[in-house]
Design an enzyme around this catalytic site. Structure first.
Site, PDB file in Angstrom:
ATOM      1  NE  ARG A  26     -36.671  -6.083  33.780  1.00 27.95           N
ATOM      2  CZ  ARG A  26     -36.404  -6.979  33.231  1.00 27.95           C
ATOM      3  NH1 ARG A  26     -35.443  -8.017  33.625  1.00 27.95           N
ATOM      4  NH2 ARG A  26     -36.480  -6.980  31.871  1.00 27.95           N
ATOM      5  CB  THR A  29     -44.412  -6.396  45.978  1.00 31.83           C
ATOM      6  OG1 THR A  29     -44.590  -7.178  44.731  1.00 31.83           O
ATOM      7  CG2 THR A  29     -45.117  -5.009  45.883  1.00 31.83           C
ATOM      8  CE  LYS A  45     -50.577 -22.379  48.941  1.00 35.60           C
ATOM      9  NZ  LYS A  45     -49.184 -22.811  48.803  1.00 35.60           N
ATOM     10  CG  HIS A  52     -80.445 -23.077   7.838  1.00 37.86           C
ATOM     11  ND1 HIS A  52     -80.707 -23.132   9.467  1.00 37.86           N
ATOM     12  CD2 HIS A  52     -81.767 -23.335   7.334  1.00 37.86           C
ATOM     13  CE1 HIS A  52     -81.903 -23.508   9.562  1.00 37.86           C
ATOM     14  NE2 HIS A  52     -82.607 -23.313   8.122  1.00 37.86           N
ATOM     15  NE  ARG A 108     -66.409 -26.048  -7.582  1.00 38.97           N
ATOM     16  CZ  ARG A 108     -66.557 -25.386  -6.465  1.00 38.97           C
ATOM     17  NH1 ARG A 108     -67.325 -24.173  -6.456  1.00 38.97           N
ATOM     18  NH2 ARG A 108     -65.964 -25.713  -5.456  1.00 38.97           N
TER      19      ARG A 108
END
Length: 531
Positions: free
Chosen positions: A81, A84, A155, A299, A460
């Site tokens: 875990r 680095t 950054k 459409h 309808r």
């Protein structure tokens, strides 16, 4: 510069040429292209720092690389875990090359400048997309160090190159060979932007996943308190729904479900905003029909849908429903388009076609029309649950995808007249089409093809009348589907007048008894369904 120097932490002299790369940190989950890329770096005398599986891959292929643990003097801990997260790594990335104090600090602490950071993140999104993944399994796929490395390098992109996708490996080699600082600066800015996009999307995926479990007392939340969205752009479009509107196409189809976003365009001019919407509708219809099927869209409404034993026959029947509207439409198929089907379409102006694939003979015929857009999806994937978005001014509506399909077991005959098995099959076909017609929706079909479609009316009964007017073949003996209940008996009375044989509608109106009584008066079969 040599590898023993790197391990000892000696700061190499600052060359001043920012296009040069002397030290690279590589830690990637995806190994595609890694060996070839690292070999090119090694040829250019780049010191490579690496970790875990990446380090093993490089060493196994004879590529010189130094363990981050050896360089920092700190072994990996907590089962990997923490690898680095160390000042010797982040100091080397974040140090400002034009700041004497930063450089003096590095020299005092024995920290090397790191000029290139190459990271691909743990596959969190792919993991949570799999069925039955436990939250504990998902959590282990949240990358910490990788995200921190990408952000740090991005950054400090004035000096550091950051690569988060293997498709950019070649850019690094090219810029090293050119040593053109003007181009190098532009590349670093572009790669930094991509890295921040990557980490934003990654964090959004994690936030959306974890939000499911953020309810009180452990309850799952389907819709989080904050909806986080990060979607990559596929392409700019010529214009939007109207020529004066600007538009672009973005994809959140990260896992390759069959869609227009994942389809390959094989031929024709670029897609328009309206093409994409219509192609999506065509594809959604043909995906839910088991038999060879054709859907013609105009459409964003179907103007003809049919199924048949042969695909060319399905096309002919779909076109026959409304041949005037079919002109300039978009067509979807659920089988490979063959030469006979391509020939059947030869005299019709079509904007675009989407299908799983095309035979060579069909492509030879269809590509004679230089502007005809041809899209291939490949084999259809299962339909996935997902959230669907629609924007309004100042807001976004989110809902679950409509994956509901009525089955034979859900049908309930509510009239004295009883359907045959053929009737039920035809009614289910009609209902599947009505699902994709804009409400208020009325669809008349034979057993296998639409006859008339009434779409998007304010009442309808208007849709019921329009479907009859649009019908190009006799309606007598046909089947009628309504996407919602009948509020009054007038729709049933009109259906009887034009000779409809059977109706499928969901029911649920306060006047259901009146509607059913009308159907019994006319001897009409009426079937309702429950979701």
């Amino acid at each position: 510069m040599n590898f023993s120097d790197c391990v000892l932490g000696v700061v190499p002299p600052n060359s001043g040429a920012m296009a040069r790369i002397e030290t690279a940190l590589i830690s990637v989950y995806r190994k595609h292209g890694l060996v070839e890329f690292a070999q090119e770096l090694a040829k250019r005398r780049v010191t490579i720092l690496s970790t875990g599986g990446t380090l093993r891959t490089l060493l196994d292929h004879g590529i010189p690389a130094v363990s981050v643990a050896d360089y920092t003097g700190q072994a990996e801990i907590l089962g990997g875990r923490v690898k680095t997260l160390h000042p010797k790594i982040f100091g080397g990335i974040l140090a400002r090359r034009n700041n004497p104090e930063d450089l003096a600090t590095l020299e005092r602490e024995g920290i090397r400048l790191i000029d290139l950071v190459v990271v691909s993140l743990y596959p969190f999104e792919e993991t949570v997309a799999q069925p039955n993944v436990l939250p504990s399994e998902a959590i282990e796929q949240i990358d910490i160090g990788g995200v921190a490395l990408l952000r740090a390098a991005a950054k400090n992109h004035d000096s550091v190159y950051v690569v988060c996708e293997e498709t950019d490996y070649h850019e690094i080699i090219n810029i090293m060979d050119s040593c053109a600082e003007e181009h190098a600066s532009e590349l670093r800015r572009r790669l930094a932007f991509k890295a921040f996009q990557k980490t934003a999307a990654y964090d959004a995926a994690i936030a959306n996943y974890l939000s499911r479990f953020a309810g009180n007392e452990g309850k799952t939340l389907e819709f989080p308190a904050q909806f986080t969205l990060s979607v990559p752009k596929i392409q700019d479009l010529r214009y939007g729904e109207n020529p004066h509107q600007r538009a672009a196409f973005y994809s959140n189809n990260a896992f390759g479900e069959t869609s227009i976003a994942s389809a390959r365009q094989l031929h024709g001019k670029e897609l328009s905003y309206n093409n994409i919407i219509d192609l999506d509708s065509a594809l959604e219809i043909v995906r839910v029909i088991a038999e060879p099927c054709c859907a013609i869209i105009k459409h964003n409404n179907p103007c003809g849908v049919a199924r048949a034993e042969q695909l060319c026959d399905a096309f002919r029947a779909a076109r026959a429903c409304d041949p005037v509207s079919a002109f300039g439409g978009v067509i979807g198929f659920n089988r490979a388009v063959d030469a006979e089907t391509a020939e059947a379409m030869a005299d019709l102006f079509v904007e675009a076609i989407v299908a799983p694939e095309y035979t060579e003979e069909a492509l030879s015929l269809l590509t004679k029309k230089k502007n005809l857009r041809l899209l291939a999806t490949g084999s259809f994937s299962p339909i996935r649950e997902q959230l669907m978005l629609r924007s309004v001014v100042g807001g976004i509506l989110v809902q679950t995808r409509d994956t509901a399909m009525v089955t034979r077991d859900q049908l309930r005959v509510v009239t004295k007249a009883q359907p045959t098995e053929d009737d039920l099959d035809a009614l289910l076909f009609a209902w599947k089409i009505a699902k994709f017609v804009k409400s208020n929706a009325i669809v008349y079909t034979s057993r296998n093809a639409t006859i008339g479609i009434g779409a998007g009316q304010m009442s309808r009964i208007d849709s019921t009348n329009i479907a009859a007017v649009k019908a190009q073949s006799p309606v007598r003996g046909a089947y009628m589907a309504s996407d919602a209940f009948f509020p009054f008996r007038d729709n049933v009375d009109r259906a009887a007048d034009i000779g409809i044989r059977a109706i499928i509608q969901p029911g649920g109106s306060v006047r259901d008894a009146e509607v059913i009584e009308a159907a019994d008066e006319h001897g009409l079969i009426t079937v309702s369904y429950t979701h």
